[in-house]
Scaffold this motif. Structure first.
Motif, PDB file in Angstrom:
ATOM      1  N   ILE A  54     -92.009  14.980  61.949  1.00  0.00           N
ATOM      2  CA  ILE A  54     -92.350  15.007  63.372  1.00  0.00           C
ATOM      3  C   ILE A  54     -93.529  14.075  63.633  1.00  0.00           C
ATOM      4  CG2 ILE A  54     -93.180  16.451  65.273  1.00  0.00           C
ATOM      5  CD1 ILE A  54     -91.763  18.802  64.042  1.00  0.00           C
ATOM      6  N   SER A  55     -93.398  13.208  64.622  1.00  0.00           N
ATOM      7  CA  SER A  55     -94.475  12.288  64.962  1.00  0.00           C
ATOM      8  C   SER A  55     -95.645  13.046  65.595  1.00  0.00           C
ATOM      9  CB  SER A  55     -93.982  11.222  65.947  1.00  0.00           C
ATOM     10  OG  SER A  55     -93.663  11.811  67.201  1.00  0.00           O
ATOM     11  N   GLU A  56     -96.817  12.423  65.594  1.00  0.00           N
ATOM     12  CA  GLU A  56     -97.989  13.041  66.208  1.00  0.00           C
ATOM     13  C   GLU A  56     -97.753  13.297  67.695  1.00  0.00           C
ATOM     14  OE1 GLU A  56    -101.611  10.989  65.512  1.00  0.00           O
ATOM     15  OE2 GLU A  56    -101.423  11.010  63.325  1.00  0.00           O
ATOM     16  N   GLN A  57     -97.066  12.357  68.343  1.00  0.00           N
ATOM     17  CA  GLN A  57     -96.778  12.518  69.770  1.00  0.00           C
ATOM     18  C   GLN A  57     -95.862  13.715  70.016  1.00  0.00           C
ATOM     19  OE1 GLN A  57     -94.285   9.470  71.615  1.00  0.00           O
ATOM     20  NE2 GLN A  57     -95.508   9.568  73.485  1.00  0.00           N
ATOM     21  N   GLU A  58     -94.860  13.861  69.173  1.00  0.00           N
ATOM     22  CA  GLU A  58     -93.930  14.965  69.323  1.00  0.00           C
ATOM     23  C   GLU A  58     -94.611  16.295  69.036  1.00  0.00           C
ATOM     24  OE1 GLU A  58     -89.436  16.237  67.805  1.00  0.00           O
ATOM     25  OE2 GLU A  58     -90.453  14.473  66.972  1.00  0.00           O
ATOM     26  N   LEU A  59     -95.475  16.311  68.027  1.00  0.00           N
ATOM     27  CA  LEU A  59     -96.195  17.538  67.686  1.00  0.00           C
ATOM     28  C   LEU A  59     -97.141  17.929  68.824  1.00  0.00           C
ATOM     29  CD1 LEU A  59     -96.480  19.597  65.401  1.00  0.00           C
ATOM     30  CD2 LEU A  59     -98.395  18.241  64.517  1.00  0.00           C
ATOM     31  N   ALA A  60     -97.783  16.936  69.425  1.00  0.00           N
ATOM     32  CA  ALA A  60     -98.671  17.205  70.555  1.00  0.00           C
ATOM     33  C   ALA A  60     -97.892  17.788  71.726  1.00  0.00           C
ATOM     34  CB  ALA A  60     -99.380  15.927  70.982  1.00  0.00           C
ATOM     35  N   LEU A  61     -96.671  17.313  71.936  1.00  0.00           N
ATOM     36  CA  LEU A  61     -95.831  17.836  73.014  1.00  0.00           C
ATOM     37  C   LEU A  61     -95.486  19.297  72.743  1.00  0.00           C
ATOM     38  CD1 LEU A  61     -94.147  17.511  75.570  1.00  0.00           C
ATOM     39  CD2 LEU A  61     -92.273  16.641  74.145  1.00  0.00           C
ATOM     40  N   GLN A  62     -95.203  19.639  71.494  1.00  0.00           N
ATOM     41  CA  GLN A  62     -94.890  21.023  71.165  1.00  0.00           C
ATOM     42  C   GLN A  62     -96.085  21.928  71.435  1.00  0.00           C
ATOM     43  OE1 GLN A  62     -91.721  21.461  70.770  1.00  0.00           O
ATOM     44  NE2 GLN A  62     -91.631  19.226  70.772  1.00  0.00           N
ATOM     45  N   ARG A  63     -97.280  21.432  71.161  1.00  0.00           N
ATOM     46  CA  ARG A  63     -98.475  22.231  71.467  1.00  0.00           C
ATOM     47  C   ARG A  63     -98.620  22.409  72.976  1.00  0.00           C
ATOM     48  NH1 ARG A  63    -103.435  21.358  73.313  1.00  0.00           N
ATOM     49  NH2 ARG A  63    -104.966  23.010  72.867  1.00  0.00           N
ATOM     50  N   GLU A  64     -98.384  21.339  73.735  1.00  0.00           N
ATOM     51  CA  GLU A  64     -98.468  21.426  75.194  1.00  0.00           C
ATOM     52  C   GLU A  64     -97.477  22.448  75.729  1.00  0.00           C
ATOM     53  OE1 GLU A  64    -100.404  19.784  77.725  1.00  0.00           O
ATOM     54  OE2 GLU A  64    -101.633  19.682  75.936  1.00  0.00           O
ATOM     55  N   ARG A  65     -96.291  22.480  75.175  1.00  0.00           N
ATOM     56  CA  ARG A  65     -95.291  23.457  75.586  1.00  0.00           C
ATOM     57  C   ARG A  65     -95.782  24.871  75.339  1.00  0.00           C
ATOM     58  NH1 ARG A  65     -91.587  23.269  72.013  1.00  0.00           N
ATOM     59  NH2 ARG A  65     -90.216  24.688  73.130  1.00  0.00           N
ATOM     60  N   PHE A  66     -96.385  25.083  74.178  1.00  0.00           N
ATOM     61  CA  PHE A  66     -96.861  26.423  73.830  1.00  0.00           C
ATOM     62  C   PHE A  66     -98.015  26.841  74.739  1.00  0.00           C
ATOM     63  CE2 PHE A  66     -99.088  29.546  71.099  1.00  0.00           C
ATOM     64  CZ  PHE A  66     -98.041  30.451  70.942  1.00  0.00           C
ATOM     65  N   VAL A  67     -98.931  25.918  75.003  1.00  0.00           N
ATOM     66  CA  VAL A  67    -100.048  26.221  75.908  1.00  0.00           C
ATOM     67  C   VAL A  67     -99.519  26.569  77.291  1.00  0.00           C
ATOM     68  CG1 VAL A  67    -102.041  25.228  77.101  1.00  0.00           C
ATOM     69  CG2 VAL A  67    -101.728  24.823  74.652  1.00  0.00           C
ATOM     70  N   LEU A  68     -98.510  25.855  77.726  1.00  0.00           N
ATOM     71  CA  LEU A  68     -97.904  26.102  79.035  1.00  0.00           C
ATOM     72  C   LEU A  68     -97.300  27.500  79.088  1.00  0.00           C
ATOM     73  CD1 LEU A  68     -97.036  24.974  81.807  1.00  0.00           C
ATOM     74  CD2 LEU A  68     -94.947  24.152  80.704  1.00  0.00           C
ATOM     75  N   ILE A  69     -96.601  27.889  78.041  1.00  0.00           N
ATOM     76  CA  ILE A  69     -95.992  29.224  77.990  1.00  0.00           C
ATOM     77  C   ILE A  69     -97.064  30.301  78.094  1.00  0.00           C
ATOM     78  CG2 ILE A  69     -94.755  30.843  76.492  1.00  0.00           C
ATOM     79  CD1 ILE A  69     -93.209  28.401  75.398  1.00  0.00           C
ATOM     80  N   LEU A  70     -98.181  30.100  77.418  1.00  0.00           N
ATOM     81  CA  LEU A  70     -99.263  31.076  77.446  1.00  0.00           C
ATOM     82  C   LEU A  70     -99.928  31.166  78.812  1.00  0.00           C
ATOM     83  CD1 LEU A  70    -101.044  30.374  74.028  1.00  0.00           C
ATOM     84  CD2 LEU A  70     -99.514  32.279  74.581  1.00  0.00           C
TER      85      LEU A  70
END
Length: 203
Positions: free
Chosen positions: A108-124
Motif C-alpha cells: 500500500i502506498s503512503e497516499q493510499e494508507l493516508a486515505l484509509q486513515r482519513e476514512r477511519f477518522v471520518l467514521i469516528l
C-alpha cells in the motif's frame, strides 16, 4: 488485448484498463472523503463528489453503489484472506496474520494508507457513519473468524475461535483508534508489535 500480465515473480500485474479503473475509483473516494471532512457527510452530494473528481455522477455509482460505500470499503478483504491462507502451515494463526498484514501494508502506498486513515477518522467523527460501521465490523469479524477456523481446522462457531477472533480484532481496532489520534504514528510497526502480544493465544 490482455489486461493482465505476469511479473517475473509470478504475481499478477493489472493491465492498463484495470490500473485506470483503480485510479478513477481512488480519485472518487479521495475527493469524497475530503468533501465529507470539509463540509460534512450529510451535506455533501454525489454531484459535488463527481465534480471534484472530474467524472459524471453515473461514474461514481458505477464504482460505489451507495454513498456509504464511499467510506466503507472491502477492497482488502479478499486479498488479505488469500495472503493469510498462503502463509506456511507451520505458522500459528497469529504469526500468519502478522505476516499477511505486513505483506499487505508493504503493497500500500503512503497516499493510499493516508486515505484509509482519513476514512477511519471520518467514521469516528460522524455519528451516522459510526452507527453504520457496526455492520462493517461484523462482516470483518466474520471473515477473520472463517479464515482462522480454516487454518486451525475448527468450526467458525467454536468458542475458542470466536474468542481468538475477538481478541485479534480488538487489538486491530485499538491500534486504529490510536492512529486516528496520532497521524505521525507508524501504523504498520505499531500494529505488528501489538499483534505480537497475542503470540501465546491459540484458537
Amino acid at each position: 488485448m490482455k489486461q493482465q500480465t505476469q511479473s517475473d515473480q509470478g504475481r499478477t500485474v493489472p493491465g492498463l484498463r484495470e490500473r485506470k479503473k483503480a485510479r478513477t475509483k481512488a480519485a472518487i473516494q479521495r475527493e469524497a472523503v475530503r468533501l465529507f471532512r470539509e463540509q460534512g457527510y450529510s451535506a455533501t452530494t454525489i454531484e459535488q463528489i463527481a465534480e471534484a473528481a472530474e467524472v459524471a455522477p453515473s461514474t461514481v455509482f458505477r464504482y460505489f453503489a451507495t454513498k456509504q460505500d464511499l467510506v466503507f470499503s472491502h477492497d482488502y478483504d479478499l486479498p488479505f484472506a488469500m495472503m493469510f491462507q498462503a502463509q506456511s502451515p507451520d505458522l500459528t494463526p497469529i504469526q500468519a496474520e502478522r505476516q499477511a498484514i505486513r505483506s499487505m501494508l508493504n503493497d500500500i502506498s503512503e497516499q493510499e494508507l493516508a486515505l484509509q486513515r482519513e476514512r477511519f477518522v471520518l467514521i469516528l467523527s460522524e455519528p451516522e457513519l459510526w452507527g453504520a460501521s457496526l455492520g462493517n465490523i461484523s462482516q470483518t469479524m466474520q471473515l477473520l473468524g472463517e479464515q482462522v477456523a480454516k487454518r486451525a481446522g475448527r468450526d467458525p462457531g467454536d468458542p475458542a475461535v470466536r474468542a481468538y477472533t475477538g481478541a485479534l480484532f480488538g487489538v486491530m481496532l485499538q491500534v486504529s483508534l490510536d492512529w486516528a489520534n496520532d497521524p505521525e504514528m507508524d501504523f504498520a510497526a505499531t500494529l505488528d508489535e501489538a499483534l505480537y502480544c497475542l503470540e501465546d493465544l491459540r484458537p
